[in-house]
Design an enzyme around this catalytic site. Structure first.
Site, short mmCIF file in Angstrom:
data_model
loop_
_atom_site.label_atom_id
_atom_site.label_comp_id
_atom_site.label_asym_id
_atom_site.label_seq_id
_atom_site.Cartn_x
_atom_site.Cartn_y
_atom_site.Cartn_z
N SER A 94 0.81 -1.21 0.00
CA SER A 94 0.00 0.00 0.00
C SER A 94 0.85 1.27 0.00
O SER A 94 1.61 1.52 -0.92
CB SER A 94 -0.95 -0.04 1.20
OG SER A 94 -1.93 0.96 1.14
N ASP A 104 -2.20 6.17 -3.56
CA ASP A 104 -1.12 5.51 -2.85
C ASP A 104 -0.52 4.45 -3.77
O ASP A 104 -0.89 4.34 -4.94
CB ASP A 104 -1.61 4.92 -1.52
CG ASP A 104 -2.63 3.82 -1.71
OD1 ASP A 104 -3.27 3.77 -2.78
OD2 ASP A 104 -2.81 3.00 -0.78
N ASP A 140 -0.77 1.25 -4.27
CA ASP A 140 -1.60 0.28 -4.97
C ASP A 140 -2.92 0.88 -5.43
O ASP A 140 -3.81 0.16 -5.89
CB ASP A 140 -1.83 -0.98 -4.13
CG ASP A 140 -2.65 -0.71 -2.87
OD1 ASP A 140 -2.62 0.43 -2.37
OD2 ASP A 140 -3.29 -1.65 -2.37
N ASP A 166 -5.61 2.02 -4.12
CA ASP A 166 -6.94 1.77 -3.55
C ASP A 166 -7.39 2.92 -2.68
O ASP A 166 -8.52 2.92 -2.18
CB ASP A 166 -6.98 0.45 -2.78
CG ASP A 166 -6.07 0.42 -1.55
OD1 ASP A 166 -5.27 1.35 -1.37
OD2 ASP A 166 -6.17 -0.56 -0.79
#
Length: 342
Positions: A101, A239, A241, A243
């Site tokens: 993340s 961020d 990734d 999400d």
């Protein structure tokens, strides 16, 4: 929460327990058995841009294939992209995302979705962890194939663009997109394309080690300055990734997750799309969100920390909007999980 799993999968320093090849192999096997038990025949694997992603992908894929389950490699793709691919693939019993993340490149993690693109329940998580730690099942017999999904980003981008409500804007919005040198780096160019927007991209050149480095949703100062200097309408920071999303308005002010929730809830209610007249956030949400929702007659439910816990409360209450101040926003009438790009 077990020995390996935290609030969002398994996470730690790459190449050290538990984010090493041995545990990745065992995790792949555990997910392979989980997939087989539920009557499915394949697992989708995606990753962000960390240098350790290829290593862990190889170990996870080998583990899954050793159980006789096929592996579909989606490559570098946002976490919600893997969830989406799981939701449309008939035979996919799970999706694995290799990402830590918003953490620095030295970290990595293993996130797991079940069939349909949803996060695992506590019970399912505990079962997979038990398989990993106790190695009760021994692979034997058939071996699965490992193949590449050549159009994974196109499939996901097409899905996102169907959610954009205009064929074309009368005046193109001027956007600055911070891709955090992560999973959003390539797909952002497809989604925020020049047919719809006047877009400038920053931090979209990942090298395996610069993910989240002084950029992205955790570090917005450079984006704020760029928005003001270019007189842009909006800045968007993802961020690693992708999400989660943090926004920057035309004056360079940061708009965090709670404020995004407030804006979307008010807009949805005005349109008559706020099902059950309810919004879900976590116990960490800002008191200002409480006051704003109350002033607009919107019910506010608070969950424990973690987007998985938010999702559980959304399903219980029938809410279609929920999220966290960190920028995880879930639109449950459109997707199964939090999605920054969406």
């Amino acid at each position: 929460m077990g020995i390996l799993f935290g609030t969002d999968g398994i996470r730690g320093l790459a190449n050290k327990y538990p984010i090493n090849c041995e545990i990745a192999l065992q995790t792949g096997r555990a997910i392979g058995f989980f997939t087989k038990e539920n009557g499915y025949s394949s697992v989708i694997i995606g990753k962000d841009t960390r240098i350790s992603g290829d290593m862990l992908e190889s170990a996870l894929a080998a583990g899954v294939a050793s159980t006789g389950i096929d592996v579909l490699l989606a490559g570098i793709i946002p976490t919600p992209g893997v969830a989406y691919l799981c939701s449309i693939a008939k035979n996919a019993g799970a999706g694995i995302v290799i990402s830590a993340s918003h953490n620095p490149y030295q970290d990595n993690g293993i996130k797991i979705f079940k069939y349909g693109g949803e996060k695992l329940s506590d019970k399912q998580e505990h079962k997979i962890e038990d398989y990993i730690l106790n190695q009760k099942n021994v692979p034997q017999g058939n071996v699965g194939k490992i193949t590449v999904i050549s159009d994974s980003l196109k499939q996901y981008a097409d899905f996102l663009l169907t959610k954009f409500p205009f064929g074309k804007l009368n005046t193109r919005l001027k956007l600055i997109i911070d891709c955090s040198n992560g999973a959003a780096s390539k797909i952002s160019h497809i989604v925020f394309n020049d047919k719809l927007f006047d877009t400038q991209f920053i931090f979209d050149s990942p090298d395996g080690k610069n993910i989240n480095q002084a950029c992205g949703s955790q570090h917005t100062k450079k984006l704020q300055k760029r928005v003001c200097r270019e007189k842009a309408d909006l800045g968007l920071a993802f961020d690693g990734d992708a999400d989660r999303l943090i926004a920057v308005d035309e004056n360079g002010n940061v708009i965090t997750g709670d404020r995004i929730l407030a804006i979307c809830a008010k807009f949805a209610k005005q349109k008559g799309d706020l099902h059950q007249n309810t919004v879900v956030s976590t116990i960490m949400s800002n008191i200002g969100l409480d006051e704003m929702l109350d002033n607009h007659g919107i019910q506010h439910i608070k969950s424990n920390v973690g987007d998985r816990k938010v999702l559980e409360q959304m399903k219980k209450s029938g809410a279609v909007i929920g999220g966290e101040d960190s920028g995880h926003i879930i639109f449950l009438d459109s997707h199964t999980t939090g999605d920054g790009l969406l």
